[in-house]
Design a protein around this motif. Structure first.
Motif, PDB file in Angstrom:
ATOM      1  N   PHE A  80       0.839  -1.200   0.000  1.00 16.00           N
ATOM      2  CA  PHE A  80       0.000   0.000   0.000  1.00 16.00           C
ATOM      3  C   PHE A  80       0.879   1.258   0.000  1.00 16.00           C
ATOM      4  N   LYS A  81       1.887   1.231   0.894  1.00 17.31           N
ATOM      5  CA  LYS A  81       2.761   2.407   1.006  1.00 17.31           C
ATOM      6  C   LYS A  81       3.547   2.620  -0.287  1.00 17.31           C
ATOM      7  N   ARG A  82       3.991   1.530  -0.892  1.00 18.83           N
ATOM      8  CA  ARG A  82       4.716   1.667  -2.171  1.00 18.83           C
ATOM      9  C   ARG A  82       3.801   2.321  -3.202  1.00 18.83           C
ATOM     10  N   MET A  83       2.537   1.900  -3.215  1.00 20.13           N
ATOM     11  CA  MET A  83       1.602   2.492  -4.184  1.00 20.13           C
ATOM     12  C   MET A  83       1.362   3.966  -3.884  1.00 20.13           C
ATOM     13  N   GLN A  84       1.507   4.327  -2.600  1.00 17.60           N
ATOM     14  CA  GLN A  84       1.332   5.754  -2.257  1.00 17.60           C
ATOM     15  C   GLN A  84       2.574   6.568  -2.598  1.00 17.60           C
ATOM     16  N   GLY A  85       3.627   5.893  -3.014  1.00 16.91           N
ATOM     17  CA  GLY A  85       4.836   6.610  -3.419  1.00 16.91           C
ATOM     18  C   GLY A  85       5.941   6.614  -2.377  1.00 16.91           C
ATOM     19  N   TYR A  86       5.763   5.876  -1.297  1.00 17.58           N
ATOM     20  CA  TYR A  86       6.826   5.839  -0.281  1.00 17.58           C
ATOM     21  C   TYR A  86       7.977   4.957  -0.752  1.00 17.58           C
ATOM     22  N   ASP A  87       9.163   5.262  -0.239  1.00 13.60           N
ATOM     23  CA  ASP A  87      10.316   4.404  -0.438  1.00 13.60           C
ATOM     24  C   ASP A  87      10.273   3.415   0.731  1.00 13.60           C
ATOM     25  N   LEU A  95     -11.714  -0.684  -8.290  1.00 12.83           N
ATOM     26  CA  LEU A  95     -11.637  -1.714  -7.247  1.00 12.83           C
ATOM     27  C   LEU A  95     -10.333  -2.508  -7.381  1.00 12.83           C
ATOM     28  N   ALA A  96      -9.984  -2.851  -8.613  1.00  7.92           N
ATOM     29  CA  ALA A  96      -8.764  -3.637  -8.823  1.00  7.92           C
ATOM     30  C   ALA A  96      -7.537  -2.863  -8.347  1.00  7.92           C
ATOM     31  N   VAL A  97      -7.533  -1.556  -8.572  1.00  9.69           N
ATOM     32  CA  VAL A  97      -6.392  -0.756  -8.107  1.00  9.69           C
ATOM     33  C   VAL A  97      -6.324  -0.821  -6.576  1.00  9.69           C
ATOM     34  N   TYR A  98      -7.469  -0.609  -5.939  1.00  9.87           N
ATOM     35  CA  TYR A  98      -7.468  -0.631  -4.471  1.00  9.87           C
ATOM     36  C   TYR A  98      -7.100  -2.004  -3.915  1.00  9.87           C
ATOM     37  N   LEU A  99      -7.428  -3.048  -4.656  1.00  8.03           N
ATOM     38  CA  LEU A  99      -7.176  -4.398  -4.125  1.00  8.03           C
ATOM     39  C   LEU A  99      -5.729  -4.850  -4.276  1.00  8.03           C
TER      40      LEU A  99
END
Ligand code: ME8
Length: 644
Positions: free
Chosen positions: A35-42, A454-458
C-alpha cells in the motif's frame, strides 16, 4: 525525495512447522508495504528468522544434523512459503548471517563498555521449549505459563542488561508518545503487569548451550535471545557495520508489527536497549491479536497446525490472503475455521467481487461485442455511485494510516457491493430490451470503471486477481495506480473486454468441509506415523548412555492397590536388595497375579513420590493396542541378575 517507510515482522523461529497463524503478521505487513509503495513511499520491508538458542540446538540434535543444517532446511521452507504468498519483503535477515553475528557482538560490547551490561548470576525456573526463565510467581500451577510444560530450576553465570534503570524512561515514553504502542489496551497491560511492579535486570547471556552468538570477550557465554533477536531490526540496515547507508536512510522504523505475546519485548526491552545505545526509538510498536483455532492460539508448541500451503492449493493465495486480512478484527483475536474461510470466499470474493466482474464482462460481450462503450449519458444513480468511488481514497487511506487493514478492505468491498446494487437499480438487460442504448453504454462504462478502481485498491491485498482484471478489461498501465482513482472516469472507452474465467470459484460448503475434514484426519495420522518413525532417530543413544541404565531381574514379593488411584499398584520387589516400586499396571494385573512373578525393572531410577509413596524403580512392560504385559526372563534366574 520520496518519504521513507520502514516496516518489520518479528523474525520467526525456524521450527519448520509453519501454520496459517505464522502467515498472519507477514501477510498484514506485506499489504501495508504494498500500500505504502503504491502511495509513493520508499519502503523497506524486513522479515527473517531467529535461529539461535537451545531449542534449535536440541531439534537439530534430535534429527541427527548440525544446528546450521537444521536451520538452513527450515529457512528454505519458510522462504518458499513467502514466495507462495507473494510476500514482497526487501530483506530476509537470518540471525546466523555472519554480518549480523559480528554486529551483535559489537552492540553487546558497546553496552558492556557503557556499563549497561554487567556480569552476575542468574537463578530461575527454565522452560526449555520456550527458552524462557520464569520467576516462581509467574509459573502457572508450577508449570510454564506460556506452554504449560514442566520447568526446571536452573542457575547460571550470566551477563545482565540494566533494564531496571529504564523503567521510568519507558513510562515517560508512553506518556509523551501515546501512539508509540498500539492498540491502546496493550499500553495498560505493559504498565500494570510489568512497569508498575518494577523491572528486573535482564539476563542476556547463557552458558547452558552453545548455539548462539559468542559474547566477544567471554568464550563461556553466548548472547541470549533478545539482544541477538531484537537487534535484527537495526543490523539488517547495517548498524554497527562498515556500511550503514540503509540504517541512516530507514531508521527509525515506522512500525514493528507482531502478535501480543511478544509486545513486552518490543515495547519495554527493545526501547531500553535503544536508549542505552543512544539511538532513536521506532515510531510505533503494534501488537495485533492471535488467530485462534479450536479455542487455542494456533501454535507450534500445541500442535494445532493449519497448513497454509494446503489452503493455498485448495483456494488460491488470494483467497487465503484475503481471509487473513479481512477476518481478524485488527488488534483483536480472530477465529480460524474451515467454515469461516469458505463463507468469506463465497460471500465476498465470489458473490460480491467475482459476480460484479463476470456480469459486467458478460454484458459488454453480449451487448457491445466485447468493446467497452464510452461514457454517454448521465442518468439516475450515477452521481451516488461516483461519490462512493471518489470518496474511497480518503477512507482507505485513513484506515491504512492506522494499519486497520480489515477496515480498509471493508470499505473497498462496500464500494463493490454498491456497484452490484447499481446493476440492480439500472437493470441493463431492460435497457437493452427497450433499446436505450446510450444509457446502457453509460451503465456498462460506469461498471467497468468501478471494477478498474476496485482492482487498483485491491492490489496491496490480493496479488493475482487485480492483474487478471486489468488484463481482461485492457486497462492501461498508467490507470493501475492510486493517481488514477481519485477521479471517476479515467477509462476511455473502446478497450477490449474479454470474458475471463471466474476470478473465484464458488465453493460447495458442505462438500468442501467434508473433504477438508477427511484431509485433516489423514494428515494427522500421517504425522503420527512420521513421529513414530522419527522417534527411532530421535531416541538414538550411545552404548555408554545405555549402560547408565541398571536393568535387573527381581521377584514381586508383595503387591497391593494404591488407595485413591485407579491405575497404581505398590509392589515390593526383591532384586539384589528390596525395593518399593509403584507401577501404573492396576488395569492389567491384580496384586494376587503378580506375587511370586519375576519381572525386569530399572533399579537405578531416581526415587520419586507417587501418591505419597516413594517409588524406587520402574517395571518394564510391553504395550500395544490390546494393553500392557510385563517383561520377564524366559526361565527363572537369580534375583538381582543384570539385564544387558
Ligand atoms: O516469537 N496468530 O518467533 P515465533 C497471529 N523469534 N500471529 C501469530 C500466530 C497466531 N496464531 N502464531 C504466530 C518469536 N504468529 C521470536 C520473535 S522478534 C525480535 C523475535 C506470529 O516464530 C506473530 O507475529 O514464535 C508472533 O508474534 C510471531 O508469529 C511469533 O513468531
Amino acid at each position: 525525495m520520496k518519504e521513507k517507510f520502514y516496516i518489520t515482522t518479528p523474525i520467526y523461529y525456524p521450527s519448520g512447522k509453519w501454520h496459517i497463524g505464522t502467515c498472519y503478521t507477514t501477510v498484514v505487513c506485506d499489504s501495508i508495504a504494498r500500500f505504502k509503495r503504491m502511495q509513493g513511499y520508499d519502503v523497506f520491508y524486513l522479515t527473517g528468522t531467529d535461529e539461535h538458542g537451545q531449542k534449535i540446538e536440541q531439534s537439530a540434535k534430535a534429527n541427527g544434523i548440525s544446528p546450521k543444517e537444521w536451520v538452513d532446511k527450515q529457512v528454505d521452507s519458510l522462504k518458499k512459503l513467502w514466495e507462495l504468498f507473494d510476500i514482497s519483503y526487501d530483506k530476509f535477515i537470518r540471525t546466523t548471517d555472519p554480518e549480523h553475528k559480528e554486529q551483535v557482538q559489537k552492540i553487546f560490547k558497546r553496552l558492556y563498555d557503557k556499563g549497561d551490561i554487567y556480569k552476575s548470576e542468574y537463578e530461575g525456573w527454565y522452560c526449555v521449549p520456550c527458552e524462557s526463565f520464569w520467576t516462581k510467581s509467574q509459573l502457572k500451577d508450577g508449570k510454564c505459563p506460556d506452554c504449560g510444560r514442566e520447568v526446571e530450576l536452573a542457575k547460571e553465570s550470566s551477563y545482565f542488561f540494566r533494564l531496571s534503570k529504564y523503567a521510568d524512561k519507558i513510562l515517560k515514553l508512553y506518556e509523551d508518545n501515546p501512539c508509540f504502542l498500539e492498540p491502546k489496551s496493550r499500553v495498560n497491560e505493559m504498565i500494570n503487569s510489568f512497569l508498575k511492579p518494577g523491572l528486573s535486570d535482564l539476563a542476556v547471556s547463557r552458558t547452558s548451550f552453545k548455539w548462539g552468538v559468542p559474547v566477544p570477550f567471554d568464550d563461556e557465554h553466548v548472547v541470549y535471545v533478545w539482544i541477538d533477536a531484537l537487534t535484527n531490526y537495526i543490523t539488517a540496515l547495517g548498524y554497527a557495520s562498515n556500511d550503514d547507508t540503509l540504517y541512516k536512510k530507514f531508521w527509525p522504523a515506522d512500525v514493528h508489527m507482531m502478535a501480543k505475546e511478544i509486545v513486552r519485548f518490543h515495547a519495554i526491552i527493545w526501547p531500553a536497549i535503544l536508549m542505552a545505545l543512544d539511538i532513536p526509538l521506532p515510531k510505533k510498536v503494534y501488537g495485533h491479536g492471535w488467530l485462534l483455532f479450536d479455542g487455542g492460539k494456533i501454535s507450534k508448541s500445541k500442535g494445532n497446525i493449519v497448513d497454509p500451503v494446503e489452503l493455498a492449493r485448495r483456494f488460491g493465495t488470494d483467497a487465503v490472503r484475503y481471509y487473513l486480512l479481512r477476518e481478524v478484527p485488527f488488534g483483536q483475536d480472530g477465529l480460524y475455521t474451515n467454515e469461516l474461510l469458505i463463507k468469506r470466499i463465497n460471500t465476498d470474493l465470489v458473490n460480491t467481487l467475482g459476480n460484479l466482474v463476470s456480469r459486467t464482462e458478460a454484458m459488454i460481450n453480449q451487448y457491445f461485442n466485447g468493446i467497452l462503450p464510452a461514457f454517454s449519458e448521465e442518468g439516475e444513480f450515477d452521481s451516488d455511485l461516483k461519490a462512493v468511488y471518489e470518496g474511497l481514497y480518503d477512507k482507505v487511506c485513513k484506515s491504512m494510516d492506522s494499519y486497520d487493514v480489515p477496515e480498509a478492505l471493508s470499505e473497498i468491498f462496500k464500494a463493490a457491493a454498491r456497484a452490484n446494487k447499481y446493476i440492480d437499480e439500472t437493470m441493463p438487460w431492460v435497457l437493452y430490451k427497450e433499446g436505450k442504448t446510450e444509457r446502457l453504454k453509460t451503465v456498462l462504462y460506469n461498471l467497468s470503471e468501478c471494477i478498474r478502481i476496485l482492482a487498483v485498491y485491491l492490489k496491496p491485498y490480493l496479488t493475482k486477481s487485480p492483474d487478471k482484471i486489468f488484463s481482461e478489461f485492457s486497462v492501461a498501465e498508467n490507470l493501475q495506480g492510486f493517481d488514477s482513482v481519485k477521479k471517476f472516469g479515467a477509462l476511455k472507452g473502446g478497450e477490449k473486454v474479454i470474458r475471463g474465467e471466474a476470478l473465484f470459484k464458488r465453493i460447495d460448503l458442505e462438500k468442501e468441509l467434508k473433504d477438508m475434514e477427511a484431509f485433516a484426519e489423514k494428515q494427522k495420522s500421517e504425522k503420527k506415523e512420521e513421529k513414530a518413525e522419527g522417534t527411532i532417530n530421535i531416541l538414538e543413544i550411545t552404548i555408554d548412555e545405555f549402560k547408565k541404565v541398571e536393568l535387573k531381574v527381581g521377584t514381586v514379593t508383595a503387591a497391593e492397590k494404591v488407595e485413591k488411584s485407579q491405575k497404581l499398584l505398590k509392589l515390593t520387589v526383591e532384586g539384589d536388595r528390596m525395593s518399593t516400586i509403584v507401577s501404573g499396571i492396576a488395569q492389567y494385573y491384580t496384586p494376587e497375579e503378580l506375587v511370586g512373578k519375576q519381572i525386569v525393572y530399572v533399579a537405578n531410577l531416581k526415587p520419586a513420590k507417587l501418591c505419597g509413596i516413594v517409588s524406587e524403580g520402574m517395571i518394564l512392560c510391553a504395550e500395544d493396542e490390546s494393553g500392557v504385559t510385563l517383561l520377564a526372563p524366559l526361565k527363572k534366574v537369580k534375583n538381582g541378575s543384570g539385564v544387558s
